[in-house]
Design a protein around this motif. Sequence first.
Motif, PDB file in Angstrom:
ATOM      1  N   HIS A 147      -2.082  -8.883  -6.833  1.00  0.00           N
ATOM      2  CA  HIS A 147      -3.007  -7.823  -6.456  1.00  0.00           C
ATOM      3  C   HIS A 147      -2.857  -7.473  -4.986  1.00  0.00           C
ATOM      4  O   HIS A 147      -2.634  -8.351  -4.145  1.00  0.00           O
ATOM      5  CB  HIS A 147      -4.452  -8.243  -6.733  1.00  0.00           C
ATOM      6  CG  HIS A 147      -4.774  -8.474  -8.180  1.00  0.00           C
ATOM      7  ND1 HIS A 147      -4.648  -9.714  -8.776  1.00  0.00           N
ATOM      8  CD2 HIS A 147      -5.207  -7.624  -9.138  1.00  0.00           C
ATOM      9  CE1 HIS A 147      -4.994  -9.625 -10.042  1.00  0.00           C
ATOM     10  NE2 HIS A 147      -5.337  -8.366 -10.302  1.00  0.00           N
ATOM     11  N   SER A 148      -3.031  -6.202  -4.698  1.00  0.00           N
ATOM     12  CA  SER A 148      -2.992  -5.741  -3.309  1.00  0.00           C
ATOM     13  C   SER A 148      -4.344  -5.940  -2.652  1.00  0.00           C
ATOM     14  O   SER A 148      -5.352  -6.214  -3.315  1.00  0.00           O
ATOM     15  CB  SER A 148      -2.624  -4.257  -3.262  1.00  0.00           C
ATOM     16  OG  SER A 148      -3.686  -3.464  -3.787  1.00  0.00           O
ATOM     17  N   ALA A 149      -4.375  -5.771  -1.334  1.00  0.00           N
ATOM     18  CA  ALA A 149      -5.637  -5.888  -0.595  1.00  0.00           C
ATOM     19  C   ALA A 149      -6.658  -4.884  -1.091  1.00  0.00           C
ATOM     20  O   ALA A 149      -7.846  -5.204  -1.237  1.00  0.00           O
ATOM     21  CB  ALA A 149      -5.381  -5.692   0.898  1.00  0.00           C
TER      22      ALA A 149
ATOM     23  N   ALA B 197      -7.248 -17.384   7.491  1.00  0.00           N
ATOM     24  CA  ALA B 197      -8.434 -17.035   6.708  1.00  0.00           C
ATOM     25  C   ALA B 197      -8.532 -15.533   6.505  1.00  0.00           C
ATOM     26  O   ALA B 197      -8.872 -15.053   5.417  1.00  0.00           O
ATOM     27  CB  ALA B 197      -9.684 -17.568   7.401  1.00  0.00           C
ATOM     28  N   ALA B 198      -8.219 -14.768   7.551  1.00  0.00           N
ATOM     29  CA  ALA B 198      -8.289 -13.312   7.449  1.00  0.00           C
ATOM     30  C   ALA B 198      -7.256 -12.740   6.496  1.00  0.00           C
ATOM     31  O   ALA B 198      -7.414 -11.616   5.999  1.00  0.00           O
ATOM     32  CB  ALA B 198      -8.117 -12.697   8.831  1.00  0.00           C
ATOM     33  N   MET B 199      -6.181 -13.489   6.219  1.00  0.00           N
ATOM     34  CA  MET B 199      -5.120 -12.993   5.337  1.00  0.00           C
ATOM     35  C   MET B 199      -5.355 -13.305   3.864  1.00  0.00           C
ATOM     36  O   MET B 199      -4.655 -12.761   3.004  1.00  0.00           O
ATOM     37  CB  MET B 199      -3.777 -13.601   5.758  1.00  0.00           C
ATOM     38  CG  MET B 199      -3.216 -13.056   7.057  1.00  0.00           C
ATOM     39  SD  MET B 199      -2.836 -11.293   6.960  1.00  0.00           S
ATOM     40  CE  MET B 199      -1.569 -11.259   5.696  1.00  0.00           C
ATOM     41  N   PHE B 200      -6.300 -14.174   3.541  1.00  0.00           N
ATOM     42  CA  PHE B 200      -6.464 -14.597   2.149  1.00  0.00           C
ATOM     43  C   PHE B 200      -6.774 -13.436   1.199  1.00  0.00           C
ATOM     44  O   PHE B 200      -6.332 -13.446   0.050  1.00  0.00           O
ATOM     45  CB  PHE B 200      -7.556 -15.665   2.035  1.00  0.00           C
ATOM     46  CG  PHE B 200      -7.085 -17.054   2.366  1.00  0.00           C
ATOM     47  CD1 PHE B 200      -5.921 -17.560   1.802  1.00  0.00           C
ATOM     48  CD2 PHE B 200      -7.797 -17.851   3.248  1.00  0.00           C
ATOM     49  CE1 PHE B 200      -5.480 -18.842   2.115  1.00  0.00           C
ATOM     50  CE2 PHE B 200      -7.370 -19.131   3.559  1.00  0.00           C
ATOM     51  CZ  PHE B 200      -6.206 -19.630   2.995  1.00  0.00           C
ATOM     52  N   ASN B 201      -7.559 -12.454   1.648  1.00  0.00           N
ATOM     53  CA  ASN B 201      -7.901 -11.334   0.758  1.00  0.00           C
ATOM     54  C   ASN B 201      -7.061 -10.100   1.046  1.00  0.00           C
ATOM     55  O   ASN B 201      -7.425  -8.991   0.682  1.00  0.00           O
ATOM     56  CB  ASN B 201      -9.388 -10.995   0.855  1.00  0.00           C
ATOM     57  CG  ASN B 201      -9.798 -10.570   2.247  1.00  0.00           C
ATOM     58  OD1 ASN B 201      -9.037 -10.698   3.199  1.00  0.00           O
ATOM     59  ND2 ASN B 201     -11.023 -10.062   2.360  1.00  0.00           N
ATOM     60  N   LYS B 202      -5.924 -10.286   1.726  1.00  0.00           N
ATOM     61  CA  LYS B 202      -5.072  -9.146   2.064  1.00  0.00           C
ATOM     62  C   LYS B 202      -3.882  -8.987   1.117  1.00  0.00           C
ATOM     63  O   LYS B 202      -2.921  -8.293   1.436  1.00  0.00           O
ATOM     64  CB  LYS B 202      -4.567  -9.294   3.504  1.00  0.00           C
ATOM     65  CG  LYS B 202      -5.671  -9.289   4.542  1.00  0.00           C
ATOM     66  CD  LYS B 202      -6.508  -8.010   4.458  1.00  0.00           C
ATOM     67  CE  LYS B 202      -7.543  -7.939   5.569  1.00  0.00           C
ATOM     68  NZ  LYS B 202      -8.587  -8.960   5.448  1.00  0.00           N
ATOM     69  N   GLY B 203      -3.961  -9.628  -0.026  1.00  0.00           N
ATOM     70  CA  GLY B 203      -2.913  -9.449  -1.019  1.00  0.00           C
ATOM     71  C   GLY B 203      -2.416 -10.758  -1.578  1.00  0.00           C
ATOM     72  O   GLY B 203      -2.245 -11.744  -0.847  1.00  0.00           O
ATOM     73  N   THR B 204      -2.193 -10.773  -2.897  1.00  0.00           N
ATOM     74  CA  THR B 204      -1.606 -11.918  -3.582  1.00  0.00           C
ATOM     75  C   THR B 204      -0.316 -11.453  -4.250  1.00  0.00           C
ATOM     76  O   THR B 204       0.108 -10.300  -4.089  1.00  0.00           O
ATOM     77  CB  THR B 204      -2.571 -12.485  -4.639  1.00  0.00           C
ATOM     78  OG1 THR B 204      -2.667 -11.546  -5.731  1.00  0.00           O
ATOM     79  CG2 THR B 204      -3.956 -12.704  -4.050  1.00  0.00           C
ATOM     80  N   ASP B 205       0.324 -12.335  -5.011  1.00  0.00           N
ATOM     81  CA  ASP B 205       1.535 -11.903  -5.714  1.00  0.00           C
ATOM     82  C   ASP B 205       1.208 -11.048  -6.936  1.00  0.00           C
ATOM     83  O   ASP B 205       2.116 -10.580  -7.630  1.00  0.00           O
ATOM     84  CB  ASP B 205       2.380 -13.112  -6.122  1.00  0.00           C
ATOM     85  CG  ASP B 205       1.624 -14.101  -7.004  1.00  0.00           C
ATOM     86  OD1 ASP B 205       0.416 -13.878  -7.253  1.00  0.00           O
ATOM     87  OD2 ASP B 205       2.226 -15.114  -7.429  1.00  0.00           O
TER      88      ASP B 205
END
Length: 914
Positions: A552-554, A542-550
Amino acid sequence: MNLMNTILLRHSVRDAMKHLTNTILTPLVLVATMLSSAAVLGQQQPPAEQSDLPQIVELQRLPEAVTLAKLSNGLTVIVQENHAAPVATVRCFVKNTGAINEGKYLGAGLSHVLEHVVSGGTTTKRTEKEIEAIVDGMGGATNAYTTTAHTAYFIDCPADKVDTAIELVADSMQHITFEPNEFERELRVVRRELADGEVNRQRVLWKMVNATLYRVHPAQHPTIGYLDVLNRTSNQAIIDFYRSRYIPNNQVFVVVGDVSTDHVLERVAESYRGTRRGFETYVPLPDEPPQLSPRESYREMEGQTIDFVIAWPTVKLSDPDLYPLDVAAYVLGEGTSSRLSRRLKLERPLVLSVEAVSYTPHFVHGWFGVMGSCLPENYPEVRKIVLEEVKRLQTELVSPAELAKAKKQKAAELVFGRQTVQDAAESLGRSYLSTGDPLFDVQYVKEIEHVTAEQIRAAARRYFLPQRLNTIVIAPPGKLPQQAAETTGATESPVRKVVLGNGLRVLVKRQSHLPLVHLQVVTLGSALVETDETAGRSAMLAAMFNKGTDRHSAVEIAEYFDSIGAKVSFSAGRSTILGSLTALREDFPQAAELFAECLTRPAFPEEEFAKVKQLMLAAVARRADNPMALAMETFQQALPVDSPYHVINGGTQQSLEPVTVDDIRQWYTRCLAPQNTVVAVYGDIDPDDAVSLVERLFAPLSSHKQANDIEFDRPNVISQDRVVYKPTSQPTGIVLLGYRGVSVRDEADYAALTVLDAMSSGYQYPGGWLHNELRGAGLVYAVHAFLISGPAPGFFAVNAQTAPETVDEVVARIRKNIEKAKAGDFTDEELARAKEMIVNLHAQENTTPADQALKAALDELYGLGYDHDLLFPKQISAVTREDVLRVAREYLTKSVLAVVAPKPPAEYKGDTGK
């Protein structure tokens, strides 16, 4: 609302006295005057019953359905009509009370003691028990609080019970009798609270801040007072303080909800019939002299982290620099993309928490500061970065993007902070006490819009001076820092359920009374799928969900959500992984795009994973600082190993240390499956648009077989009595006693245990057998029974906080009350009152789109159906005496007792709980 925002709008005493002019009359003129007055009185004086009724002498109809009235006896009344839900809140704010207004009794905490005695205390009209029965019967939630500069009392209730609530609150404001047994009981509770406060880091830190920044003004003293001063204060002094300060001209009566303004005004006036204006209160408050040199305050306390405040004195609420200072605080510390969060959390995981505060009361100059928590070894670097960022405010102009973001956050904060009637009432009352304008919050946001970057820089240069720096630190023993010191018609639709092709269930409901939309995602996970070895992986995911996508960065994710003032959260519950988004209506479609991207396209960057892991390990270590958290962890470890409630939610050092980023990628695949997920969209949005949006955004989620093996029917039998113990050096005792319980799917037994919970300890608010006996005897500050439950069978538990030397007595009394339930030693009246209390209080729950979306989504996920909450009142009402007896005898048998205290309880035989 955090601590600083809570205190922001506290009022001060008026700085003007009324002067009486004596006129000397000659005897002839005097006689003539007396005869003339008698004639006028004889001709015009109204009947006594009318003259005793306060009249409205001033009436203002304000925007947002707010009415401000003043009565002839000095009472101020504020009413706001809000017909979004059939609920209401009744509040009375008493000014010229609070720590700064106690005059010759300064330091005794009289206002706080009175709060305890007055709230629900016996009056000339009814006893304490009668008041409790009335409040419980009408489903009222009542409480009170004391601040630096006022005291407040409230009852939250169904709207059709508002007349009763008005009369009860008004009665307490006028007619307390100070029954000796009640008086002495509450004095014992206050003394216990004073003692407990000395082991609470946040309370101690706040006391240190006030004592450091204020050397002359009475704001330096704690609201609760000092124990030795209180012990030397007579009961009569406390009673006299009530008689002199609890007068109509010191009271502001606020009613908000589904009410009629004119009717409320009539009922309030009637409730004050016969109570006349009192002498005006004048308490001179000295000015705090300017600070001329730096100040430092350090203290050692048990724990593993440093809590700190770095602050500068600033301005009162009335100063125009209030606005640039508040925006500066948002630029520094509001949101994940703020300057401090980026440097101290995103770029390097140096702090557990950090925020910037601009505290501006109106009774004394306020202060601007940064407060946070970190490991001792990180503090020097944290302090250095904080001072660097404050210096940047003096040397650089805030960028247009940062300025726009802060203003947007403030606008969103106003909307989000007015969703409930309770929030609205607090805003109206505090605004009026502080500024004379109940709608000051609205004007405040308008003024924020005019702030410029140049004004922020000028304010920073004016106030953030080295010679006016204050440093306040609490550190673990031996680890002190080494450095020197327009309201529109609302529409609402029924809930609509749609199942998408991939198995994802979608719930949508339109609620347009406020221009915001809430999106809630819940998926099965956490302890339902974790073991001792994998504990904490759902929380880490859960803590990693807003830490970067393919894409956008955190930092980019945080900057976007902060720029629109949205509230975004990803977390892990006991049985679920959750994500939520609340945004203003105009921002929601784009915000939902990025939110869904976080869930469906996470990148799990290695560098962000390392930070998350480090912070979670630090959080595990920090649990040891909290005796209540330690007791819960000890209790969970002693539960049956196959029960999901045995697993520690946030993990342990042993379970977290070996985790790699690949483990979290696999956990994502394991948990986030559409057949185990519910998405709810509630708020000001067209339902068809909502369904289309969710279908497009969550199409990437695909089903997989591994997600089908999550079982709800898990063992929870406690085969033998166990007593487990963890030592603490803190002078407190935590007791947690648990028995086998049920799941939320065992609807009849769950309802019966809920009723038993309410009879034994109240429902949502303290009460019942346990509260009355243990707190009545001065043994505990808090005691409560509760259900640990979810889709899997759980437990029925009781926890209490007491002094170390009374742990055994508290345990014995809790067990005695459990046996009382099993013996059926309760009356039909108690049963009926508990059921009515639950039903009426339940009607006041889940009144915001976010609350309703979460409840509906969880019920749907657990197999109860999204509309299950509508059935709950009927289930409670159907509970019989036989039902309560049956569940008590069936479930409350073998137990697990967990104790955290300096020494073990008498029952302890060496069981470690492993």
